[in-house]
Design a protein around this motif. Sequence first.
Motif, short mmCIF file in Angstrom:
data_model
loop_
_atom_site.label_atom_id
_atom_site.label_comp_id
_atom_site.label_asym_id
_atom_site.label_seq_id
_atom_site.Cartn_x
_atom_site.Cartn_y
_atom_site.Cartn_z
N UNK A 189 0.95 -1.20 0.08
CA UNK A 189 0.04 0.22 0.09
C UNK A 189 0.76 1.14 -0.01
N UNK A 190 1.91 1.27 0.85
CA UNK A 190 2.73 2.35 0.74
C UNK A 190 3.46 2.82 -0.51
N UNK A 191 3.83 1.54 -0.91
CA UNK A 191 4.57 1.60 -2.32
C UNK A 191 3.65 2.12 -3.46
N UNK A 192 2.68 1.71 -3.64
CA UNK A 192 1.55 2.16 -4.57
C UNK A 192 1.07 3.72 -4.02
N UNK A 193 1.04 3.91 -3.00
CA UNK A 193 0.74 5.42 -2.75
C UNK A 193 1.73 6.40 -3.18
N UNK A 194 3.12 6.03 -2.80
CA UNK A 194 4.27 6.90 -3.39
C UNK A 194 4.28 6.82 -4.84
N UNK A 195 4.02 5.76 -5.43
CA UNK A 195 3.95 5.64 -7.12
C UNK A 195 2.96 6.53 -7.42
N UNK A 196 1.54 6.51 -6.71
CA UNK A 196 0.80 7.50 -7.50
C UNK A 196 0.97 9.02 -7.04
N UNK A 197 1.61 9.07 -6.09
CA UNK A 197 2.17 10.60 -5.88
C UNK A 197 2.90 11.14 -6.84
#
Length: 271
Positions: A189-197
């Motif tokens: 989840x954290x990795x996906x949020x940072x990617x979307x950011x």
Amino acid sequence: MTVLVVGGSGFLGTELVRQASAAGHRVAATFATRPCDGPEATWHEVDLRDGARVEEVVASLAPCVVINASSGSADWAVTAEGSVRLAMTAVKYDCRLVHVSSDAVFSGSRVHYDESCLPDPVTPYGAAKAAAETGIRLLAPAAVIARTSLIIGGIQSEHVRLVHDLATGSRTGALFTDDVRCPVHVEDLAAALLELAFTGACGVHHLAGKDAVSRHGLGVLIAQRDGLDASRLPEGLRAGTSLSGALDVRLDSRATRAKLRTRVRGVHEFL
């Protein structure tokens, strides 16, 4: 460039801080009640109910990205009004905003929910999260709103702690067999949020695992992973109890997963 993690002392926030720092970003993070002094970030005490303090911190840091991973539970002033206040400040200072929302915005009446589904909450927490989404979509249309589900990881996860407590008899209660969600691993989840950011993504995105599992089924998987006796986990039915909230909510995250390099695993893979 600076990444500001609001709610950085929480379970998800801690992982966001760790990953953003490991990726080479300057990281700032906020806490409300529990101070932190980890070397991966500079820490700032912020109460989202205090608009002047929110603006002071954002203005002084000038972050390129603000990720709101705060958890005010059903406190309307924090979860709804505070999130909207943060969004207004992010827009004022031209910060990219990623807001973490929840599957609690849904009633469960249709079970399967993709990003086009409109919120129909049945709990105070869900209503506060839905209100935050509405305000953010109107005030910050370029923001990402990421709905997620049960967040799993190590013992810091409240869901994992509950399983340990029930298996060892240090807490009473039951894990429901009719309460179904799509759990996600905190690292994914954290990795996906940072990617979307750091993409041009905007609007609502679903970030949950692909596997639907009951609370009891999740507990069994956690117990097996952690070497606990799964047979000691009490089970029950939530239907017919006085507990509020949706029974079966399954976030359809296929559209978002197809856009990401990050693999968002299902619970049967990561457990």
